[in-house]
Design an enzyme around this catalytic site. Structure first.
Site, mmCIF file in Angstrom:
data_model
loop_
_atom_site.group_PDB
_atom_site.id
_atom_site.type_symbol
_atom_site.label_atom_id
_atom_site.label_comp_id
_atom_site.label_asym_id
_atom_site.label_seq_id
_atom_site.Cartn_x
_atom_site.Cartn_y
_atom_site.Cartn_z
ATOM 1 N N ARG A 1 23.625 12.568 -11.684
ATOM 2 C CA ARG A 1 22.839 11.634 -10.877
ATOM 3 C C ARG A 1 23.660 10.356 -10.700
ATOM 4 O O ARG A 1 24.676 10.169 -11.358
ATOM 5 C CB ARG A 1 21.494 11.318 -11.533
ATOM 6 C CG ARG A 1 21.603 10.546 -12.832
ATOM 7 C CD ARG A 1 20.262 10.349 -13.492
ATOM 8 N NE ARG A 1 20.264 9.198 -14.384
ATOM 9 C CZ ARG A 1 19.243 8.835 -15.161
ATOM 10 N NH1 ARG A 1 18.134 9.553 -15.152
ATOM 11 N NH2 ARG A 1 19.310 7.776 -15.933
ATOM 12 N N GLU B 1 17.438 2.442 -12.394
ATOM 13 C CA GLU B 1 18.472 2.064 -13.358
ATOM 14 C C GLU B 1 19.840 1.888 -12.691
ATOM 15 O O GLU B 1 20.798 2.600 -12.998
ATOM 16 C CB GLU B 1 18.571 3.102 -14.476
ATOM 17 C CG GLU B 1 17.340 3.160 -15.350
ATOM 18 C CD GLU B 1 17.454 4.157 -16.499
ATOM 19 O OE1 GLU B 1 16.700 4.025 -17.462
ATOM 20 O OE2 GLU B 1 18.290 5.079 -16.413
ATOM 21 N N CYS C 1 32.351 1.522 -9.407
ATOM 22 C CA CYS C 1 33.311 2.260 -8.579
ATOM 23 C C CYS C 1 34.554 1.409 -8.370
ATOM 24 O O CYS C 1 34.474 0.183 -8.241
ATOM 25 C CB CYS C 1 32.671 2.628 -7.238
ATOM 26 S SG CYS C 1 33.767 3.571 -6.138
ATOM 27 N N CYS D 1 37.021 2.556 -5.942
ATOM 28 C CA CYS D 1 37.663 3.239 -4.820
ATOM 29 C C CYS D 1 38.205 2.235 -3.800
ATOM 30 O O CYS D 1 38.046 1.024 -3.930
ATOM 31 C CB CYS D 1 36.674 4.197 -4.154
ATOM 32 S SG CYS D 1 35.413 3.373 -3.142
ATOM 33 N N GLU E 1 9.599 2.456 -18.359
ATOM 34 C CA GLU E 1 9.859 3.680 -19.126
ATOM 35 C C GLU E 1 9.876 3.363 -20.609
ATOM 36 O O GLU E 1 10.439 2.357 -21.049
ATOM 37 C CB GLU E 1 11.211 4.302 -18.757
ATOM 38 C CG GLU E 1 11.334 4.859 -17.368
ATOM 39 C CD GLU E 1 12.698 5.513 -17.147
ATOM 40 O OE1 GLU E 1 13.372 5.836 -18.154
ATOM 41 O OE2 GLU E 1 13.093 5.676 -15.989
ATOM 42 N N TRP F 1 19.425 11.518 -25.823
ATOM 43 C CA TRP F 1 20.782 11.057 -25.568
ATOM 44 C C TRP F 1 21.426 10.366 -26.763
ATOM 45 O O TRP F 1 22.552 9.895 -26.670
ATOM 46 C CB TRP F 1 20.790 10.114 -24.360
ATOM 47 C CG TRP F 1 19.616 9.197 -24.241
ATOM 48 C CD1 TRP F 1 18.503 9.397 -23.477
ATOM 49 C CD2 TRP F 1 19.404 7.952 -24.922
ATOM 50 N NE1 TRP F 1 17.616 8.349 -23.629
ATOM 51 C CE2 TRP F 1 18.147 7.447 -24.502
ATOM 52 C CE3 TRP F 1 20.160 7.203 -25.827
ATOM 53 C CZ2 TRP F 1 17.627 6.236 -24.974
ATOM 54 C CZ3 TRP F 1 19.647 6.004 -26.290
ATOM 55 C CH2 TRP F 1 18.396 5.535 -25.860
ATOM 56 N N LYS G 1 15.369 18.163 -20.742
ATOM 57 C CA LYS G 1 14.259 18.999 -21.197
ATOM 58 C C LYS G 1 13.885 18.739 -22.656
ATOM 59 O O LYS G 1 12.814 19.142 -23.107
ATOM 60 C CB LYS G 1 14.575 20.481 -20.986
ATOM 61 C CG LYS G 1 15.830 20.995 -21.642
ATOM 62 C CD LYS G 1 16.054 22.467 -21.296
ATOM 63 C CE LYS G 1 17.400 22.969 -21.811
ATOM 64 N NZ LYS G 1 18.518 22.411 -21.015
ATOM 65 N N PHE G 2 14.777 18.074 -23.399
ATOM 66 C CA PHE G 2 14.441 17.706 -24.771
ATOM 67 C C PHE G 2 14.058 16.229 -24.887
ATOM 68 O O PHE G 2 13.865 15.729 -25.995
ATOM 69 C CB PHE G 2 15.589 18.054 -25.718
ATOM 70 C CG PHE G 2 15.809 19.535 -25.844
ATOM 71 C CD1 PHE G 2 14.870 20.334 -26.476
ATOM 72 C CD2 PHE G 2 16.935 20.137 -25.304
ATOM 73 C CE1 PHE G 2 15.058 21.703 -26.578
ATOM 74 C CE2 PHE G 2 17.134 21.505 -25.395
ATOM 75 C CZ PHE G 2 16.189 22.292 -26.035
ATOM 76 N N HIS G 3 13.956 15.533 -23.760
ATOM 77 C CA HIS G 3 13.397 14.187 -23.745
ATOM 78 C C HIS G 3 11.881 14.328 -23.662
ATOM 79 O O HIS G 3 11.359 15.061 -22.842
ATOM 80 C CB HIS G 3 13.932 13.403 -22.542
ATOM 81 C CG HIS G 3 13.594 11.942 -22.552
ATOM 82 N ND1 HIS G 3 12.300 11.472 -22.495
ATOM 83 C CD2 HIS G 3 14.388 10.852 -22.609
ATOM 84 C CE1 HIS G 3 12.316 10.151 -22.518
ATOM 85 N NE2 HIS G 3 13.558 9.747 -22.588
#
Length: 658
Positions: free
Chosen positions: A114, A153, A158, A160, A305, A313, A354-356
């Protein structure tokens, strides 16, 4: 400007990120049933749904979102509608590789996670504006819409070529001429002088240490470039819905955004906060983020959140013990939050998170997590009319500035062991343990409303900030400063004497001879305490009073803590008990005391409006002595004199006549 009040309307918002696109549509009605059962009155939709909304360039699939908006409204659940621009669809990177960020080494950051966008890319910005425009036009009049949530968030960096061109435009606007830039960056060092704007690039990988002033400006630029993206989308939705508040969620105490500047562009200031359940002072961390966010907002703020259980994480992701989710949620309310939300509603079965945890865990409706969520929702429904919109009064301010943090992160500093966030947290912890209600402020803010101002460390201070501190003390305020403060000016140029002369005079410092950083785990003896992390070889001026001296070693007999009038300087990091005592002494002299005297260990007391919050951060039950007679808002019980608190227990008291 609209505000959080326009969304809360006398309630506390309760809910979280809802990602129904991850689930079969037949589950949606059951989700809304459980939401109502849990007291959920707000959900955030669409945060990561760009690929669903725009499956190919220019195509639009709003049918599922139409049905969902209608469904939430039917069940009385408001929607914080997100612009989905934090996660571009794979087709964008595939068709437009110029939108993908590059790292310091020139490597492309690909899709598959993301936030794979370059904030400077005109192509990305055009697609982001288009999907935002269509969302705003479609849902501008929908009765479920209560707030806009732009992106998520913001954190992308960058290096570039498009970023380089944008960076040069930003620098030209800041400095005007290349000669002025050369002076600000000190490019006479190491033959770095620039002759034309086109020679300047972002601070990419280099042979050795890079120019710290260039790094500082690139961090400033990156915050501003991301802010341009936010403002562009904010302006689109505000044009369609001028009475609907707009926010974007900060990561807590994160280095990538100047949140003082960002907060001024938001209708609602929101944050994501995730204390580690294993951290013995996780409650202090939660309080610190609440104090910081409330100060940025200038009043009530939003927990966008938090976790109902474990995150996914950390190295080891611990669940929350029974009662801790409730304690931290109500603590946020005590510190000024009018919205308590989670990532996420239903725990994902697939994908990287999926484990959050979710409000509905893998254990489902009968699981402990959801049962605790239901209790929190019921209590917030009772508490909302009593507390929503009220403020928290603080007589103590902790000064914090992102530009100083960015500057002190450079390589080549005297010590790599000095971690700015940890220094700030150590000072806030001392204040928190003393029961002193605290706010945060920028060093150029108006400070006269605070009796005590604390500077844990501000390596970089502008002339305006220094004059502000001097004026604050001259006006009768009490100032306590930590080490390595006032060393550099706005361009990261070391000030003559190693500390600005105005500050040396303010603190009663004669000569700052040398910095003496300490090794990891090393301590230095001082009168009555041990110092760690740092020490300084300095002398007191004629009117400087030495409160504690170093004992032994090279600094034997030299000042560790000194004071001139109402200005204190602490040249080391005292051990926790000593720092608490020092700040308690300074606060007492300034006329500041704890919210409630004689609290048991690990119990916090906070006043918000007319309410007294008592929060037990310990794992054992305690009894708190509270003078007078009160009604516990959460239970309706009348309490006189003593208030029992279970482990992780909370009482919210309103004083009543005897």
């Amino acid at each position: 400007m609209p505000s959080l009040h326009d969304a809360t309307r006398g309630r506390i918002l309760f809910g979280g990120d809802y990602n129904p696109e991850q689930w079969p549509e037949e589950t949606w009605a059951d989700d809304l049933r459980m939401m109502k059962d849990a007291g959920v009155n707000s959900v955030t939709l669409g945060v990561f749904s760009w690929a669903r909304l725009e499956p190919r360039p220019g195509a639009r699939d709003f049918g599922w979102l139409d049905r969902l908006m209608d469904l939430t409204h039917t069940h009385g659940v408001g929607v914080v509608l997100a612009t989905p621009t934090a996660s571009p669809p794979p087709w964008m990177g595939s068709r437009h590789p110029e939108t993908l960020p590059r790292d310091e080494n020139g490597q492309t950051v690909w899709w598959g996670s993301r936030q794979q966008f370059c904030a400077s890319s005109p192509t990305y910005r055009a697609y982001a504006a288009a999907i935002t425009e269509d969302l705003a036009a479609r849902y501008r009049a929908h009765p479920a819409l209560t707030m806009w949530h732009v992106n998520n968030e913001y954190c992308t960096h960058c290096w570039c070529d498009e970023t380089a061109r944008h960076f040069r435009r930003w620098l030209a606007a800041r400095y005007g001429t290349v000669d002025a830039l050369n002076e600000a960056w000190g490019t006479a060092f190491w033959s770095q002088r620039y002759d034309a704007w086109d020679e300047i690039i972002p601070p990419r990988r280099a042979q050795y240490m890079r120019n710290p002033a260039q790094l500082l400006d690139f961090r400033r630029f990156t915050s501003d470039a991301l802010l341009e993206c936010y403002v562009a989308e904010r302006d689109i939705v505000a044009r369609h819905t001028p009475l609907v508040p707009v926010t974007t969620n900060f990561m807590p105490f994160w280095s990538g955004q100047d949140a003082w500047t960002w907060a001024g562009r938001e209708d609602v200031v929101s944050v994501d906060v995730y204390p580690d359940p294993k951290d013995p002072y996780g409650g202090q961390y939660n309080a610190m983020i609440g104090d910081m966010t409330r100060s940025q907002a200038g009043g009530p703020w939003m927990v966008m959140e938090q976790a109902a259980g474990p995150v996914n994480w950390r190295g080891v992701n611990h669940p929350k013990p029974r009662g801790l989710n409730r304690l931290l949620s109500l603590q946020s309310v005590a510190h000024g939050a009018d919205a308590v939300c989670y990532f996420q509603w239903r725990q994902s079965r697939q994908g990287a998170e999926k484990f959050h945890s979710g409000m509905v865990s893998h254990a489902g409706e009968e699981g402990r997590t959801f049962q605790e969520v239901k209790r929190i929702g019921a209590e917030l429904a009772v508490l909302g009319p009593e507390v929503a919109g009220t403020d928290v009064r603080a007589d103590v301010a902790v000064l914090h500035d992102w530009h100083s943090w960015w500057a002190v992160r450079q390589d080549g500093m005297p010590s790599r062991e000095v971690d700015y966030p940890e220094v700030v947290r150590a000072w806030h912890l001392a204040l928190w343990q003393q029961g002193l209600t605290t706010a945060f402020a920028h060093p150029e803010h108006e400070l006269s409303g605070y009796r005590l101002v604390v500077v844990p460390q501000l390596y970089l201070l502008t002339d305006a900030a220094i004059d502000n501190l001097v004026g604050y003390v001259e006006g009768g305020g009490t100032l306590v400063s930590g080490f390595l403060t006032g060393v550099a000016d706005r361009d990261d140029r070391v000030r003559p004497g190693g500390m600005d002369a105005r500050l040396r005079a303010l603190f009663g410092i004669g000569v700052l001879q040398e910095w003496w950083p300490l090794d990891k785990g090393e301590t230095v003896p001082c009168d009555g305490f041990e110092g760690s992390l740092w020490s300084e070889e300095l002398t007191a001026s004629g009117d400087g009073e030495v409160l504690a001296a170093y004992r032994g070693g090279e600094l034997d007999g030299l000042p560790a803590v000194l004071r001139r009038g109402r200005a204190w300087y602490v040249s080391t990091l005292p051990e926790p008990a000593a720092l608490r005592a020092l700040l308690a002494d300074a606060a007492g002299r300034a006329g500041v005391g704890p919210v409630l005297d004689g609290l048991p260990e690990r119990v916090e007391a906070v006043r918000r409006g007319d309410l007294l919050f008592l929060l037990n951060h310990g794992r054992a039950a305690v009894t708190v002595d509270v003078p007078g007679t009160h009604r516990d808002v959460l239970t309706g019980a009348r309490v006189t004199g003593a208030v029992p608190l279970e482990r992780y227990g909370v009482a919210v008291l309103r004083e009543t006549p005897r």
